[in-house]
Design a protein around this motif. Sequence first.
Motif, PDB file in Angstrom:
ATOM      1  N   UNK A   1       0.788  -1.238   0.000  1.00 45.62           N
ATOM      2  CA  UNK A   1       0.000   0.000   0.000  1.00 45.62           C
ATOM      3  C   UNK A   1       0.815   1.281   0.000  1.00 45.62           C
ATOM      4  N   UNK A   2       1.957   1.299   0.650  1.00 47.59           N
ATOM      5  CA  UNK A   2       2.667   2.556   0.912  1.00 47.59           C
ATOM      6  C   UNK A   2       3.792   2.775  -0.095  1.00 47.59           C
ATOM      7  N   UNK A   3       3.740   3.936  -0.736  1.00 49.39           N
ATOM      8  CA  UNK A   3       4.830   4.335  -1.624  1.00 49.39           C
ATOM      9  C   UNK A   3       5.885   5.114  -0.843  1.00 49.39           C
ATOM     10  N   UNK A   4       5.459   6.195  -0.160  1.00 47.45           N
ATOM     11  CA  UNK A   4       6.392   7.012   0.600  1.00 47.45           C
ATOM     12  C   UNK A   4       5.746   7.475   1.900  1.00 47.45           C
ATOM     13  N   UNK A   5       6.580   7.688   2.915  1.00 52.33           N
ATOM     14  CA  UNK A   5       6.165   8.316   4.165  1.00 52.33           C
ATOM     15  C   UNK A   5       7.014   9.567   4.328  1.00 52.33           C
ATOM     16  N   UNK A   6       6.348  10.714   4.465  1.00 48.28           N
ATOM     17  CA  UNK A   6       7.069  11.990   4.550  1.00 48.28           C
ATOM     18  C   UNK A   6       6.661  12.710   5.826  1.00 48.28           C
ATOM     19  N   UNK A   7       7.639  13.023   6.643  1.00 51.41           N
ATOM     20  CA  UNK A   7       7.406  13.854   7.834  1.00 51.41           C
ATOM     21  C   UNK A   7       7.407  15.293   7.347  1.00 51.41           C
ATOM     22  N   UNK A   8       6.208  15.905   7.300  1.00 46.75           N
ATOM     23  CA  UNK A   8       6.053  17.190   6.612  1.00 46.75           C
ATOM     24  C   UNK A   8       6.102  18.382   7.560  1.00 46.75           C
ATOM     25  N   UNK A   9       5.496  18.289   8.727  1.00 40.72           N
ATOM     26  CA  UNK A   9       5.434  19.410   9.665  1.00 40.72           C
ATOM     27  C   UNK A   9       5.672  18.931  11.089  1.00 40.72           C
ATOM     28  N   UNK A  10       6.240  19.809  11.882  1.00 44.79           N
ATOM     29  CA  UNK A  10       6.316  19.605  13.330  1.00 44.79           C
ATOM     30  C   UNK A  10       5.563  20.752  13.988  1.00 44.79           C
ATOM     31  N   UNK A  11       4.390  20.445  14.526  1.00 43.20           N
ATOM     32  CA  UNK A  11       3.564  21.445  15.206  1.00 43.20           C
ATOM     33  C   UNK A  11       3.950  21.441  16.679  1.00 43.20           C
ATOM     34  N   UNK A  12       4.527  22.531  17.129  1.00 44.06           N
ATOM     35  CA  UNK A  12       5.001  22.613  18.510  1.00 44.06           C
ATOM     36  C   UNK A  12       4.812  24.034  19.020  1.00 44.06           C
ATOM     37  N   UNK A  13       5.086  24.209  20.316  1.00 48.03           N
ATOM     38  CA  UNK A  13       4.978  25.552  20.896  1.00 48.03           C
ATOM     39  C   UNK A  13       5.918  26.524  20.184  1.00 48.03           C
ATOM     40  N   UNK A  14       7.098  26.056  19.811  1.00 50.64           N
ATOM     41  CA  UNK A  14       8.080  26.914  19.154  1.00 50.64           C
ATOM     42  C   UNK A  14       7.669  27.270  17.727  1.00 50.64           C
ATOM     43  N   UNK A  15       7.243  26.273  16.951  1.00 52.38           N
ATOM     44  CA  UNK A  15       6.938  26.537  15.540  1.00 52.38           C
ATOM     45  C   UNK A  15       5.615  27.278  15.357  1.00 52.38           C
ATOM     46  N   UNK A  16       4.723  27.201  16.354  1.00 55.29           N
ATOM     47  CA  UNK A  16       3.418  27.859  16.244  1.00 55.29           C
ATOM     48  C   UNK A  16       3.297  29.089  17.130  1.00 55.29           C
ATOM     49  N   UNK A  17       4.311  29.318  17.970  1.00 55.14           N
ATOM     50  CA  UNK A  17       4.311  30.474  18.883  1.00 55.14           C
ATOM     51  C   UNK A  17       3.103  30.442  19.818  1.00 55.14           C
ATOM     52  N   UNK A  18       2.882  29.286  20.436  1.00 53.86           N
ATOM     53  CA  UNK A  18       1.829  29.146  21.444  1.00 53.86           C
ATOM     54  C   UNK A  18       2.458  28.531  22.694  1.00 53.86           C
ATOM     55  N   UNK A  19       1.673  28.382  23.748  1.00 53.38           N
ATOM     56  CA  UNK A  19       2.192  27.857  25.014  1.00 53.38           C
ATOM     57  C   UNK A  19       2.375  26.341  24.946  1.00 53.38           C
ATOM     58  N   UNK A  20       3.293  25.860  25.749  1.00 49.59           N
ATOM     59  CA  UNK A  20       3.507  24.424  25.842  1.00 49.59           C
ATOM     60  C   UNK A  20       2.406  23.783  26.693  1.00 49.59           C
ATOM     61  N   UNK A  21       2.361  22.447  26.644  1.00 53.32           N
ATOM     62  CA  UNK A  21       1.431  21.678  27.475  1.00 53.32           C
ATOM     63  C   UNK A  21       2.168  20.473  28.030  1.00 53.32           C
ATOM     64  N   UNK A  22       1.818  20.096  29.243  1.00 54.06           N
ATOM     65  CA  UNK A  22       2.486  18.950  29.857  1.00 54.06           C
ATOM     66  C   UNK A  22       2.130  17.642  29.154  1.00 54.06           C
ATOM     67  N   UNK A  23       0.868  17.511  28.721  1.00 50.08           N
ATOM     68  CA  UNK A  23       0.430  16.230  28.165  1.00 50.08           C
ATOM     69  C   UNK A  23       0.618  16.128  26.653  1.00 50.08           C
ATOM     70  N   UNK A  24       0.719  17.267  25.944  1.00 42.67           N
ATOM     71  CA  UNK A  24       0.922  17.256  24.495  1.00 42.67           C
ATOM     72  C   UNK A  24       2.134  18.134  24.184  1.00 42.67           C
ATOM     73  N   UNK A  25       3.244  17.520  23.839  1.00 41.02           N
ATOM     74  CA  UNK A  25       4.450  18.296  23.546  1.00 41.02           C
ATOM     75  C   UNK A  25       4.491  18.738  22.086  1.00 41.02           C
ATOM     76  N   UNK A  26       4.143  17.825  21.172  1.00 38.08           N
ATOM     77  CA  UNK A  26       4.187  18.115  19.743  1.00 38.08           C
ATOM     78  C   UNK A  26       3.117  17.305  19.024  1.00 38.08           C
ATOM     79  N   UNK A  27       2.770  17.756  17.830  1.00 39.47           N
ATOM     80  CA  UNK A  27       1.956  16.958  16.908  1.00 39.47           C
ATOM     81  C   UNK A  27       2.708  16.924  15.585  1.00 39.47           C
ATOM     82  N   UNK A  28       3.026  15.731  15.112  1.00 36.01           N
ATOM     83  CA  UNK A  28       3.707  15.589  13.829  1.00 36.01           C
ATOM     84  C   UNK A  28       2.660  15.455  12.723  1.00 36.01           C
ATOM     85  N   UNK A  29       2.966  16.000  11.560  1.00 36.71           N
ATOM     86  CA  UNK A  29       2.114  15.823  10.388  1.00 36.71           C
ATOM     87  C   UNK A  29       2.869  14.930   9.408  1.00 36.71           C
TER      88      UNK A  29
END
Length: 272
Positions: free
Chosen positions: A75-103
């Motif tokens: 099924x899979x041709x390619x897997x690409x890590x496209x974005x790192x959504x984090x407090x630093x890249x989005x300029x928002x506050x950090x959270x203890x339970x959610x550090x990052x969301x990868x796209x």
Amino acid sequence: MVNSVMAYIPFVFPHAAALGNTITLPSNSKSHGQFVEKSDVKNIFSEKSGQKIPKETIYKQANPTPDIKRIFIQQVDQIIWRYKLSADTLNISTSDNISEVQVFDIILKPECEAINELVLSTLDKTILTSIYFRLFYTNTHRMKMQCAMADKRVNKRSDEQMVVRDYFISPKIDIQFNLELNLPYMSESQKLPVVIDMTGLHKELLRSLLEQPALNDETLEEQLDRIATLKKLNNNSAKIQSAISKEKQFNRKVQLNKMLNQIKKQIKALSG
């Protein structure tokens, strides 16, 4: 679990969160067909290439069974890590339970009509942070995209293991796709919601994929529990309906119909 109730509009992610090298687009770029306008790329999709993740790397970390590895190959041709959504890249506050969301973008092979969730769960169990998947179906006659995300949490017994409770997947939407650059063109998209921290972002991303909108003052956890209960009730309803169609004894059919009506009442009450 596929969202079939609410229309889905995909998110566009900010350039500051994009990964990889800058892509040089050809001078004859077009916004339809095989190429994307330079202006469209910047506004609708990052012009960065992302970081390709070889399937062999996943195999080494996940140690998948032969059957799961076969699904990846089919099924899979390619897997690409496209974005790192984090407090630093989005300029928002950090959270203890959610550090990052990868796209992650998963480019599927042309013959793949529906991704096997074992592909997603293998990646989710390997990578400790939350993952928002964009799935690209690349049959040239009907290029489409789906978005998916798991109700995922750290295993209480081990901080190094993840538990995946369920997947929520958008309907497929039509897209234009640049097969050479792996860049999609979406005719309709929306910016990320305004949130104060990573927990708020995670909640909005997951809720955008849920087929049952939140009730008044309902927390995300309560909403997910309600959806899980509805899923069980709908499965039970289907089983009872099948049993009724096969049952020949009148008295037993009456009992089954009573059970079915009770389940239907519960479904209606929980559907809001």
